[in-house]
Scaffold this motif. Structure first.
Motif, short mmCIF file in Angstrom:
data_model
loop_
_atom_site.label_atom_id
_atom_site.label_comp_id
_atom_site.label_asym_id
_atom_site.label_seq_id
_atom_site.Cartn_x
_atom_site.Cartn_y
_atom_site.Cartn_z
N ILE A 11 0.88 -1.16 0.00
CA ILE A 11 0.00 0.00 0.00
C ILE A 11 0.92 1.21 0.00
N LYS A 12 0.78 2.01 -1.05
CA LYS A 12 1.64 3.17 -1.25
C LYS A 12 3.10 2.75 -1.14
N ASP A 13 3.83 3.31 -0.17
CA ASP A 13 5.27 3.05 -0.05
C ASP A 13 5.61 1.97 0.98
N LYS A 14 4.61 1.26 1.50
CA LYS A 14 4.85 0.29 2.58
C LYS A 14 4.46 -1.13 2.17
N GLN A 15 5.21 -2.09 2.70
CA GLN A 15 4.93 -3.52 2.53
C GLN A 15 4.27 -4.03 3.81
N PHE A 16 3.25 -4.86 3.64
CA PHE A 16 2.54 -5.45 4.77
C PHE A 16 2.49 -6.96 4.58
N LYS A 17 2.64 -7.70 5.70
CA LYS A 17 2.57 -9.16 5.64
C LYS A 17 1.28 -9.64 6.31
N LYS A 18 0.83 -10.80 5.87
CA LYS A 18 -0.40 -11.40 6.41
C LYS A 18 -0.28 -11.54 7.93
N TYR A 19 -1.36 -11.18 8.62
CA TYR A 19 -1.34 -11.24 10.08
C TYR A 19 -2.52 -12.06 10.63
N LEU A 20 -3.76 -11.67 10.31
CA LEU A 20 -4.93 -12.43 10.74
C LEU A 20 -5.85 -12.65 9.55
N SER A 21 -6.35 -13.85 9.41
CA SER A 21 -7.27 -14.15 8.32
C SER A 21 -8.67 -13.65 8.66
N LYS A 22 -9.47 -13.55 7.64
CA LYS A 22 -10.88 -13.18 7.78
C LYS A 22 -11.57 -14.12 8.78
N GLU A 23 -11.27 -15.42 8.71
CA GLU A 23 -11.89 -16.40 9.59
C GLU A 23 -11.48 -16.18 11.05
N GLU A 24 -10.21 -15.86 11.29
CA GLU A 24 -9.75 -15.58 12.66
C GLU A 24 -10.42 -14.33 13.20
N ILE A 25 -10.58 -13.33 12.37
CA ILE A 25 -11.24 -12.10 12.78
C ILE A 25 -12.69 -12.40 13.15
N GLN A 26 -13.40 -13.15 12.30
CA GLN A 26 -14.81 -13.44 12.55
C GLN A 26 -15.00 -14.27 13.82
N LEU A 58 -17.89 -2.98 13.87
CA LEU A 58 -19.18 -2.71 14.50
C LEU A 58 -20.30 -3.40 13.74
N SER A 59 -20.25 -3.36 12.42
CA SER A 59 -21.27 -4.00 11.60
C SER A 59 -21.33 -5.50 11.88
N ASP A 60 -20.18 -6.16 11.88
CA ASP A 60 -20.15 -7.60 12.15
C ASP A 60 -20.55 -7.90 13.59
N LEU A 61 -20.10 -7.08 14.53
CA LEU A 61 -20.42 -7.28 15.95
C LEU A 61 -21.92 -7.22 16.19
N VAL A 62 -22.58 -6.19 15.67
CA VAL A 62 -24.01 -6.02 15.93
C VAL A 62 -24.83 -7.13 15.26
N ARG A 63 -24.39 -7.64 14.11
CA ARG A 63 -25.10 -8.74 13.46
C ARG A 63 -24.97 -10.04 14.24
N GLU A 64 -23.91 -10.19 15.01
CA GLU A 64 -23.71 -11.40 15.82
C GLU A 64 -24.36 -11.31 17.20
N MET A 65 -24.74 -10.10 17.62
CA MET A 65 -25.31 -9.92 18.95
C MET A 65 -26.73 -10.45 19.02
N LYS A 66 -27.15 -10.83 20.22
CA LYS A 66 -28.50 -11.33 20.45
C LYS A 66 -29.42 -10.23 20.99
N THR A 67 -28.91 -9.02 21.09
CA THR A 67 -29.70 -7.87 21.52
C THR A 67 -29.83 -6.91 20.34
N ASP A 68 -30.66 -5.89 20.49
CA ASP A 68 -30.88 -4.93 19.41
C ASP A 68 -30.52 -3.53 19.92
N PRO A 69 -29.23 -3.19 19.90
CA PRO A 69 -28.80 -1.91 20.44
C PRO A 69 -29.06 -0.75 19.47
#
Length: 184
Positions: A11-26, A58-69
């Motif tokens: 991204i632009k002038d920087k190199q980034f390496k894989k850290y956490l997968s989408k599955e680990e985040i979810q 926040l979008s993913d968190l609220v969809r996983e919650m059992k309440t309606d904040p």
């Protein structure tokens, strides 16, 4: 066949390496959502997302919650490029009352705690029943405040990360995986 996660990205002038997968985040989001749902069941809750970085979390968190904040947002800025400036600027703010409500501040990442300190001091006079903090990522090595972080998805080292809503100089937010800045 699952899509292969690139090991390195630029991204632009920087190199980034894989850290956490989408599955680990979810998986982390689901664990946090279960904890928050349990604590706030039957209570009037406002999720206060700190933009821009928290929008996917926040979008993913609220969809996983059992309440309606209720959901509200603050937009603050403390970063210039990949470094914290140490100065917090409020760009847009809360527009509804918090009297008698429980507020859960939702952050993508907490590092020094400067932004968090600014937010909590601003909320102290709003009449909230309680104010707690939920973050996907915490950098304990640089966190320097006495404010409790009530819900922590993962602790990470003090390395710059992009993806899943977090950016480098405005880019990288749409990456579904998390990448860590490659040290020279």
């Amino acid at each position: 066949m699952p899509k292969k996660i690139p090991e390195m990205i630029q991204i632009k002038d920087k190199q980034f390496k894989k850290y956490l997968s989408k599955e680990e985040i979810q998986e982390t989001v689901q664990q946090l959502a279960a904890q928050v749902s349990e604590e706030y069941e039957g209570k009037e809750l406002v999720l206060l997302g700190i933009l821009n970085g928290c929008f996917l979390f926040l979008s993913d968190l609220v969809r996983e919650m059992k309440t309606d904040p209720e959901i509200s947002f603050l937009k603050l800025s403390s970063y210039e490029g990949s470094e914290s400036s140490g100065q917090v600027k409020q760009l847009i703010g809360l527009d509804e009352g918090l009297d008698g409500k429980h507020v859960l501040i939702v952050e993508d990442i907490v590092d020094t705690g400067n932004t968090l300190e600014h937010i909590i001091s601003s909320l102290e006079n709003e009449g909230a029943e309680s104010v707690k903090v939920c973050t996907l990522l915490l950098k304990p090595d640089v966190y320097s405040k006495d404010i409790a972080i009530d819900y922590v998805g993962r602790e990470i080292p003090n390395d710059f990360v992009v993806g899943y809503g977090m950016d480098y100089d405005g880019q990288g937010r749409s990456l579904e995986h998390l990448y860590q800045l490659e040290k020279a």
